[in-house]
Enzyme design. Structure first.
Site, PDB file in Angstrom:
ATOM      1  CG  PHE A  12     -23.954 -16.888 -30.453  1.00  0.00           C
ATOM      2  CD1 PHE A  12     -22.437 -16.614 -30.744  1.00  0.00           C
ATOM      3  CD2 PHE A  12     -24.602 -17.020 -31.289  1.00  0.00           C
ATOM      4  CE1 PHE A  12     -22.203 -16.402 -32.116  1.00  0.00           C
ATOM      5  CE2 PHE A  12     -24.389 -16.884 -32.901  1.00  0.00           C
ATOM      6  CZ  PHE A  12     -22.961 -16.442 -32.914  1.00  0.00           C
ATOM      7  CB  THR A 125     -35.557 -15.305 -35.226  1.00  0.00           C
ATOM      8  OG1 THR A 125     -35.373 -16.019 -36.223  1.00  0.00           O
ATOM      9  CG2 THR A 125     -36.849 -15.908 -34.780  1.00  0.00           C
ATOM     10  CG  ASP A 126     -34.605 -15.317 -40.653  1.00  0.00           C
ATOM     11  OD1 ASP A 126     -34.543 -16.221 -39.770  1.00  0.00           O
ATOM     12  OD2 ASP A 126     -33.609 -15.401 -41.547  1.00  0.00           O
ATOM     13  CG  ASN A 181     -29.547 -19.094 -39.732  1.00  0.00           C
ATOM     14  OD1 ASN A 181     -30.818 -18.716 -40.286  1.00  0.00           O
ATOM     15  ND2 ASN A 181     -29.698 -20.225 -38.957  1.00  0.00           N
TER      16      ASN A 181
HETATM   17  P1  NAD Z   1     -28.432 -18.662 -26.940  1.00  0.00           P
HETATM   18  O1  NAD Z   1     -29.327 -19.767 -26.627  1.00  0.00           O
HETATM   19  O2  NAD Z   1     -26.796 -18.559 -27.361  1.00  0.00           O
HETATM   20  O3  NAD Z   1     -28.352 -17.441 -25.625  1.00  0.00           O
HETATM   21  C1  NAD Z   1     -29.572 -17.304 -24.917  1.00  0.00           C
HETATM   22  C2  NAD Z   1     -29.361 -16.809 -23.551  1.00  0.00           C
HETATM   23  O4  NAD Z   1     -30.406 -16.585 -22.879  1.00  0.00           O
HETATM   24  C3  NAD Z   1     -28.384 -17.857 -22.772  1.00  0.00           C
HETATM   25  O5  NAD Z   1     -27.371 -16.982 -22.167  1.00  0.00           O
HETATM   26  C4  NAD Z   1     -29.501 -18.260 -21.578  1.00  0.00           C
HETATM   27  O6  NAD Z   1     -28.939 -18.427 -20.386  1.00  0.00           O
HETATM   28  C5  NAD Z   1     -30.426 -16.968 -21.547  1.00  0.00           C
HETATM   29  N1  NAD Z   1     -31.749 -17.532 -21.049  1.00  0.00           N
HETATM   30  C6  NAD Z   1     -32.641 -18.385 -21.492  1.00  0.00           C
HETATM   31  N2  NAD Z   1     -33.614 -18.612 -20.837  1.00  0.00           N
HETATM   32  C7  NAD Z   1     -33.740 -17.326 -19.795  1.00  0.00           C
HETATM   33  C8  NAD Z   1     -34.565 -17.177 -19.036  1.00  0.00           C
HETATM   34  N3  NAD Z   1     -35.575 -17.643 -18.707  1.00  0.00           N
HETATM   35  N4  NAD Z   1     -34.068 -15.862 -18.239  1.00  0.00           N
HETATM   36  C9  NAD Z   1     -33.093 -15.235 -18.545  1.00  0.00           C
HETATM   37  N5  NAD Z   1     -32.157 -15.741 -19.260  1.00  0.00           N
HETATM   38  C10 NAD Z   1     -32.557 -16.831 -20.039  1.00  0.00           C
HETATM   39  O7  NAD Z   1     -29.409 -17.708 -28.124  1.00  0.00           O
HETATM   40  P2  NAD Z   1     -28.715 -16.672 -29.278  1.00  0.00           P
HETATM   41  O8  NAD Z   1     -28.337 -17.376 -30.428  1.00  0.00           O
HETATM   42  O9  NAD Z   1     -27.710 -15.664 -28.483  1.00  0.00           O
HETATM   43  O10 NAD Z   1     -29.732 -15.908 -29.497  1.00  0.00           O
HETATM   44  C11 NAD Z   1     -30.129 -14.727 -28.614  1.00  0.00           C
HETATM   45  C12 NAD Z   1     -31.370 -14.056 -29.207  1.00  0.00           C
HETATM   46  O11 NAD Z   1     -31.266 -13.813 -30.528  1.00  0.00           O
HETATM   47  C13 NAD Z   1     -32.716 -15.003 -29.159  1.00  0.00           C
HETATM   48  O12 NAD Z   1     -34.014 -14.087 -28.770  1.00  0.00           O
HETATM   49  C14 NAD Z   1     -32.977 -15.626 -30.391  1.00  0.00           C
HETATM   50  O13 NAD Z   1     -34.453 -15.991 -30.559  1.00  0.00           O
HETATM   51  C15 NAD Z   1     -32.592 -14.429 -31.357  1.00  0.00           C
HETATM   52  N6  NAD Z   1     -31.947 -14.704 -32.620  1.00  0.00           N
HETATM   53  C16 NAD Z   1     -30.977 -15.666 -32.731  1.00  0.00           C
HETATM   54  C17 NAD Z   1     -30.339 -15.929 -34.050  1.00  0.00           C
HETATM   55  C18 NAD Z   1     -29.300 -16.695 -34.284  1.00  0.00           C
HETATM   56  O14 NAD Z   1     -28.927 -17.135 -35.532  1.00  0.00           O
HETATM   57  N7  NAD Z   1     -28.825 -17.573 -33.270  1.00  0.00           N
HETATM   58  C19 NAD Z   1     -30.824 -15.190 -35.164  1.00  0.00           C
HETATM   59  C20 NAD Z   1     -31.875 -14.180 -35.014  1.00  0.00           C
HETATM   60  C21 NAD Z   1     -32.494 -14.017 -33.768  1.00  0.00           C
HETATM   61  O1  DAU Z   2     -32.840 -17.820 -38.712  1.00  0.00           O
HETATM   62  C1  DAU Z   2     -32.421 -17.114 -37.495  1.00  0.00           C
HETATM   63  C2  DAU Z   2     -32.386 -18.521 -36.472  1.00  0.00           C
HETATM   64  O2  DAU Z   2     -31.315 -19.255 -36.889  1.00  0.00           O
HETATM   65  C3  DAU Z   2     -32.409 -18.368 -35.136  1.00  0.00           C
HETATM   66  O3  DAU Z   2     -33.487 -17.672 -34.836  1.00  0.00           O
HETATM   67  C4  DAU Z   2     -32.263 -19.582 -34.163  1.00  0.00           C
HETATM   68  O4  DAU Z   2     -32.056 -19.195 -32.749  1.00  0.00           O
HETATM   69  C5  DAU Z   2     -30.971 -20.195 -34.736  1.00  0.00           C
HETATM   70  O5  DAU Z   2     -30.640 -21.374 -34.072  1.00  0.00           O
HETATM   71  C6  DAU Z   2     -30.992 -20.438 -36.074  1.00  0.00           C
HETATM   72  O6  DAU Z   2     -31.980 -21.440 -36.569  1.00  0.00           O
HETATM   73  P1  DAU Z   2     -31.699 -22.557 -37.635  1.00  0.00           P
HETATM   74  O7  DAU Z   2     -32.490 -23.942 -37.242  1.00  0.00           O
HETATM   75  O8  DAU Z   2     -31.566 -22.161 -38.876  1.00  0.00           O
HETATM   76  O9  DAU Z   2     -30.227 -22.836 -37.219  1.00  0.00           O
HETATM   77  P2  DAU Z   2     -29.397 -24.305 -36.824  1.00  0.00           P
HETATM   78  O10 DAU Z   2     -27.902 -23.875 -36.580  1.00  0.00           O
HETATM   79  O11 DAU Z   2     -29.938 -25.127 -35.981  1.00  0.00           O
HETATM   80  O12 DAU Z   2     -29.556 -25.090 -38.363  1.00  0.00           O
HETATM   81  C7  DAU Z   2     -28.971 -24.385 -39.423  1.00  0.00           C
HETATM   82  C8  DAU Z   2     -29.391 -25.380 -40.639  1.00  0.00           C
HETATM   83  O13 DAU Z   2     -28.362 -26.580 -40.483  1.00  0.00           O
HETATM   84  C9  DAU Z   2     -30.638 -25.981 -40.602  1.00  0.00           C
HETATM   85  O14 DAU Z   2     -31.123 -25.862 -41.963  1.00  0.00           O
HETATM   86  C10 DAU Z   2     -30.502 -27.111 -40.321  1.00  0.00           C
HETATM   87  C11 DAU Z   2     -29.243 -27.684 -40.689  1.00  0.00           C
HETATM   88  N1  DAU Z   2     -28.593 -28.610 -39.735  1.00  0.00           N
HETATM   89  C12 DAU Z   2     -28.290 -28.275 -38.154  1.00  0.00           C
HETATM   90  C13 DAU Z   2     -27.605 -28.951 -37.454  1.00  0.00           C
HETATM   91  C14 DAU Z   2     -27.516 -28.816 -36.029  1.00  0.00           C
HETATM   92  C15 DAU Z   2     -27.781 -29.653 -40.232  1.00  0.00           C
HETATM   93  O15 DAU Z   2     -27.922 -29.846 -41.591  1.00  0.00           O
HETATM   94  N2  DAU Z   2     -26.939 -30.459 -39.308  1.00  0.00           N
HETATM   95  C16 DAU Z   2     -26.981 -30.146 -37.997  1.00  0.00           C
HETATM   96  O16 DAU Z   2     -26.155 -31.083 -37.299  1.00  0.00           O
END
Ligand code: NAD
Ligand code: DAU
Length: 336
Positions: A12, A125-126, A181
């Site tokens: 993503f 991540t936070d 997030n």
């Molecule tokens: P995501 O799950 O959408 O994507 C992760 C990607 O990493 C995928 O394309 C997957 O195929 C790849 N991957 C997983 N395991 C692997 C491996 N062993 N080797 C190579 N590739 C691998 O995750 P995202 O939401 O895009 O998050 C990306 C980064 O940002 C992560 O490090 C996550 O901790 C960090 N992050 C995410 C959020 C959020 O809100 N989604 C917020 C803060 C930080």
């Molecule tokens: O803060 C950064 C993090 O944000 C990243 O490091 C993670 O990779 C990312 O997945 C995200 O973590 P959260 O656990 O905060 O995100 P999630 O989308 O899973 O959930 C957001 C909030 O919504 C959390 O309070 C749980 C709640 N939730 C989640 C789902 C999937 C619901 O209430 N219903 C749901 O169906």
């Protein structure tokens, strides 16, 4: 030509960053991605083949990582490390791939950048800071103590500690960012905002954990990408930067906004089994990023960004549709 190795670049946020690099630099990009269930080849479909090379492989496999990092010989070449298992709920079911990818993968990458003296930016991540009370005026800063709650956030915290140790002990040229997030296009339907949007688009009800009071600090993924590029280009080696755009909302506020955007009643919500160890609130103080690097979000208005995101999911059912039923039946089996 400058080369940037982006691990997890088919995910993503990683794929958004690849597009950001293509638009804002002249670098060529190597994506190392294992293409797990979370990856999306479609997110990279429109990138020019002469600037982006996809290597399907595991960041925890030494041979593939050493080989790729050895090729980064230019003075401005760098690695940006997104690859991770990223979903808290999955880490509660099976923590094992989180330990392997998030901790061992970061270790393998650190050894490679140490050996070849390559600049690294590590994405974190936070959640490593644990959570805040709802009425606490404080936000997370770069000096907040680590207090992770879930297997996912504990493995991210472990990875951060490795990066700091390799920077201090071995002089690895590394920076770290801890972002809040993210929301936006191409986010997997297992995550909160896409899950609720796609439920509403299908005529189903949003599923909110507990009472929906938990607060997250939402940032558009495009703003995460611009902050990471600013840190890569101008950040101080050894420093950590928090990334956030002052987007605090309770989960209930977010689902009500989604329902309003689709002309549905704000009361059409199912309250489901809460997440074990559920963090209450995250909030980011991004003063260092804003003052030291002059970074500003391009999407400061969460409601406008959410409306764009709802439109995007309405137009891309062909992408998220195939994963939706499997995700929903896994949640249903856990009462969620
Ligand atoms: P995501 O799950 O959408 O994507 C992760 C990607 O990493 C995928 O394309 C997957 O195929 C790849 N991957 C997983 N395991 C692997 C491996 N062993 N080797 C190579 N590739 C691998 O995750 P995202 O939401 O895009 O998050 C990306 C980064 O940002 C992560 O490090 C996550 O901790 C960090 N992050 C995410 C959020 C959020 O809100 N989604 C917020 C803060 C930080
Ligand atoms: O803060 C950064 C993090 O944000 C990243 O490091 C993670 O990779 C990312 O997945 C995200 O973590 P959260 O656990 O905060 O995100 P999630 O989308 O899973 O959930 C957001 C909030 O919504 C959390 O309070 C749980 C709640 N939730 C989640 C789902 C999937 C619901 O209430 N219903 C749901 O169906």
């Amino acid at each position: 030509m400058r080369q940037i190795l982006v691990t997890g670049g088919a995910g993503f946020i990683g794929s958004n960053f690849v597009h950001h690099l293509l638009q804002h630099t002249d670098a060529s990009v190597i994506v190392l991605d294992k293409l797990t269930y979370a990856a999306s080849r479609a997110a990279l479909e429109e990138v020019p083949a002469d600037r982006v090379r996809l290597v399907v492989g595991d960041v925890a496999e030494e041979a593939v990582v050493q080989g790729l990092v050895a090729g980064l010989t230019g003075p401005d070449d760098a690695v940006v490390h997104f690859a991770a298992e990223s979903h808290n709920d999955n880490s509660l079911r099976d923590p094992s791939p989180f330990v392997t990818t998030n901790i061992v993968g970061t270790f393998v990458l650190l050894e490679a950048v140490r050996r070849h003296d390559v600049r690294l930016h590590h994405i974190s991540t936070d959640e490593v800071y644990g959570d805040l009370e709802l009425d606490d005026p404080a936000k997370f800063t770069e000096s907040t103590a680590y207090r992770p709650s879930s297997p996912y956030s504990a493995t991210k915290a472990g990875a951060d500690h490795l990066v700091r140790a390799w920077q201090r002990s071995f002089g690895v040229r590394a920076t770290i960012s801890n972002c809040s997030n993210n929301y936006g296009p191409w986010q997997h339907v297992e995550k909160f905002i896409p899950r609720q949007i796609t439920n509403v688009l299908r005529g189903d009800r949003p599923k909110v954990y507990g009472a929906g009071a938990n607060v997250r600090d939402w940032i558009h993924t495009g703003d995460h990408s611009s902050a990471v590029l600013a840190i890569l280009e101008h950040g101080t080696i050894g420093a950590t930067y928090l990334i956030g755009a002052d987007g605090e909302r309770s989960n209930l506020e977010v689902v009500r906004a989604i329902l309003r955007l689709r002309d549905r009643s704000e009361d059409e919500i199912d309250f489901v089994t809460d997440r074990a160890g559920h963090d209450l609130r995250y909030a980011i103080d991004a003063t260092r990023l804003r003052t030291e690097l002059g970074w500003e979000p391009a999407y400061p208005d969460f409601d406008a960004g959410l409306a764009d995101t709802v439109r995007w999911y309405a137009e891309h059912e062909g992408w998220w549709g195939p994963a939706k039923d499997g995700v929903e039946s896994a949640y249903a089996a856990r009462g969620q």
